[in-house]
Enzyme design. Structure first.
Site, short mmCIF file in Angstrom:
data_model
loop_
_atom_site.label_atom_id
_atom_site.label_comp_id
_atom_site.label_asym_id
_atom_site.label_seq_id
_atom_site.Cartn_x
_atom_site.Cartn_y
_atom_site.Cartn_z
N GLU A 293 0.89 -1.17 0.00
CA GLU A 293 0.00 0.00 0.00
C GLU A 293 0.92 1.20 0.00
O GLU A 293 1.55 1.51 1.01
CB GLU A 293 -0.91 -0.04 1.23
CG GLU A 293 -2.13 0.87 1.12
CD GLU A 293 -1.81 2.32 1.39
OE1 GLU A 293 -1.69 3.08 0.40
OE2 GLU A 293 -1.68 2.70 2.56
N CYS B 126 -1.69 9.12 2.58
CA CYS B 126 -1.57 8.66 1.20
C CYS B 126 -2.86 8.86 0.43
O CYS B 126 -2.85 9.06 -0.78
CB CYS B 126 -1.14 7.19 1.17
SG CYS B 126 -2.27 6.08 2.04
#
Length: 449
Positions: free
Chosen positions: A226, A260
């Site tokens: 991720e 993010c």
């Protein structure tokens, strides 16, 4: 290895790295724990996860304060992070039995089925920006499935890492089910190459993901990545402007922009640009910048001085390329005042790169096709937002916007009930929901003639 408070730059604590023998012993303990933990009845594993949730909430104030001290998250948001960790515990306690049950498949056999069996020791390499949530997102489904976990956390949040290991032990988990490793980057590669370690989950930069994937691939070990994101927040001409401003503000500036999945590129219809930007500025002015332990603070410092310096270089380079400084964006130590750049175009650093801090980069568009092209003009693929009051009119856009998720009339967020992950340079694999608990299992086929 040391923890430094980004608010005042004072050292909180120093941490000694494990030596080779200590590291080996912890890996061996995790492997021994797997031999017994994987044999626990699933309901017994879930009982301990429920106990962990209760202790987590009981100690919420202490844990929240440590988050705020180590990486600068405002205290109210630190509490919300701990509460979200409790939610993921509840989610898997409720759903893991159904998600992991054997699946019968009709074939020519007398009986055939698929079962989901744990792999073994899984390494988690985790970042500092959500020091508890990112770890729980990785560890809870992996442990529920019968694996044991090793944690290599970011150097600046080692108190949080230590706290989590203590929580698992206090909840009654056997020694070795969840283990914190205070190790360097060089030691991390040795852990990943250890034959007892069967997989790795990394949340971090694209560069770190590529390095970990290279090692995992050479060892033929399962990996989940991720990575970074450069999410677009598209404001269509028919958007409810109040919704766009409110959700856009939170989507960009929560955690002082250090996420993010934050909205980083604001793709706004040219007819709404001025009202939207003015609305964001007003929202910024309404929220306090200051000490992250203050209950009234919304914007804290960035987590490290080098992060603030990197962000300012991206901003200054973009201004030099023609972006207009509309508001804020001044640095004082780890603080960068929240702000906005307009007239941003592809090719500028704040459009092309991930920006980890409180800067909104605004680009305008004329029509839906141009909005799609601008949104997709990125190496990343984590998620996007689309703000519109006419879902029927713009439904055709959904599949054309690339990425791991699309949130309509809201900012992108992770939810235990929904699969989470990206495409392209944002990584591969999925965390959360049923997908997450099945990432680190052996999908085993049984055939009985």
């Amino acid at each position: 290895m040391n923890s430094i408070n980004p608010f005042d730059l004072k050292e909180i604590r120093r941490w000694s790295l494990l030596d080779h023998t200590e590291m080996q012993m912890k890996i061996e303990t995790a492997n021994s724990a797997f031999q017994t933990w994987s044999g626990f009845d699933l309901r017994a594993r879930l009982y301990l996860i429920s106990a962990l949730k209760n202790i987590l909430l009981e100690e919420k104030e202490k844990l929240s304060r440590n988050i705020s001290l180590e990486m600068g998250k405002p205290i109210t948001q630190s509490r919300a992070e701990i509460e979200k960790c409790a939610l993921i515990c509840d989610y898997y306690v409720e759903h893991a039995e159904d998600q992991l049950q054997d699946e019968p498949i009709e074939t020519s056999a007398t009986r055939s089925w698929v079962s989901y069996e744990p792999l073994g020791v899984i390494l988690g390499i985790m970042p500092w920006n959500f020091p508890f949530w990112q770890v729980f997102r990785f560890a809870i489904p992996a442990i529920a499935a019968g694996n044991t976990c090793l944690l290599k956390h970011a150097p600046n949040v080692q108190q949080c890492a230590h706290d989590m290991e203590e929580l698992f032990l206090e909840a009654g988990f056997p020694d070795g089910v969840f283990t914190n490793l205070t190790i360097s980057i060089e030691q991390t590669e040795k852990v990943l190459r250890h034959p007892f370690v069967k997989g790795v989950s990394l949340t971090g930069s694209t560069r770190a993901g590529a390095a970990v994937a290279t090692v995992a691939g050479s060892e033929i070990k399962k990996s989940l990545l991720e990575l970074g994101g450069n999410n677009a927040f598209i404001v269509m001409p028919d958007a409810d402007l109040d919704v766009a401003i409110e959700r856009g503000f939170l989507g960009r500036y929560l955690n002082t922009g250090q996420s993010c999945i934050a909205a980083k590129r604001f793709i706004v219809h040219e007819s709404l640009e001025h009202e939207f930007v003015d609305g964001l500025i007003q929202k910024i002015r309404e929220h306090k910048v200051g000490n992250p332990t203050d209950e009234q603070t919304f914007f804290g410092p960035l987590a490290r001085l080098d992060l603030a310096e990197t962000l300012m270089k991206q901003i200054k380079d973009s201004i030099g390329e023609g972006a207009v400084l509309k508001y804020g964006l001044e640095q004082c130590d780890c603080f960068v005042s929240p702000g906005i750049l307009t007239d941003v175009r592809p090719g500028m650093r704040v459009f092309d790169e991930e920006t980890f801090g409180p800067v909104a980069a605004v680009t305008t568009f004329k029509n839906a096709e141009q909005a799609i092209a601008l949104t997709n003009q990125t190496i990343y693929g984590l998620g996007n937002s689309l703000i519109t009051s006419d879902l029927e009119k713009h439904r055709w856009m959904f599949e054309k916007l690339r990425g791991g998720s699309l949130f309509v009339n809201d900012f992108v967020a992770s939810d235990p009930r929904l699969p989470f992950g990206g495409t392209d340079k944002s990584g591969y694999g999925r965390e959360l929901a049923e997908n997450g608990i099945k990432e680190f299992v052996n999908t085993k086929t049984y055939f009985v003639r």
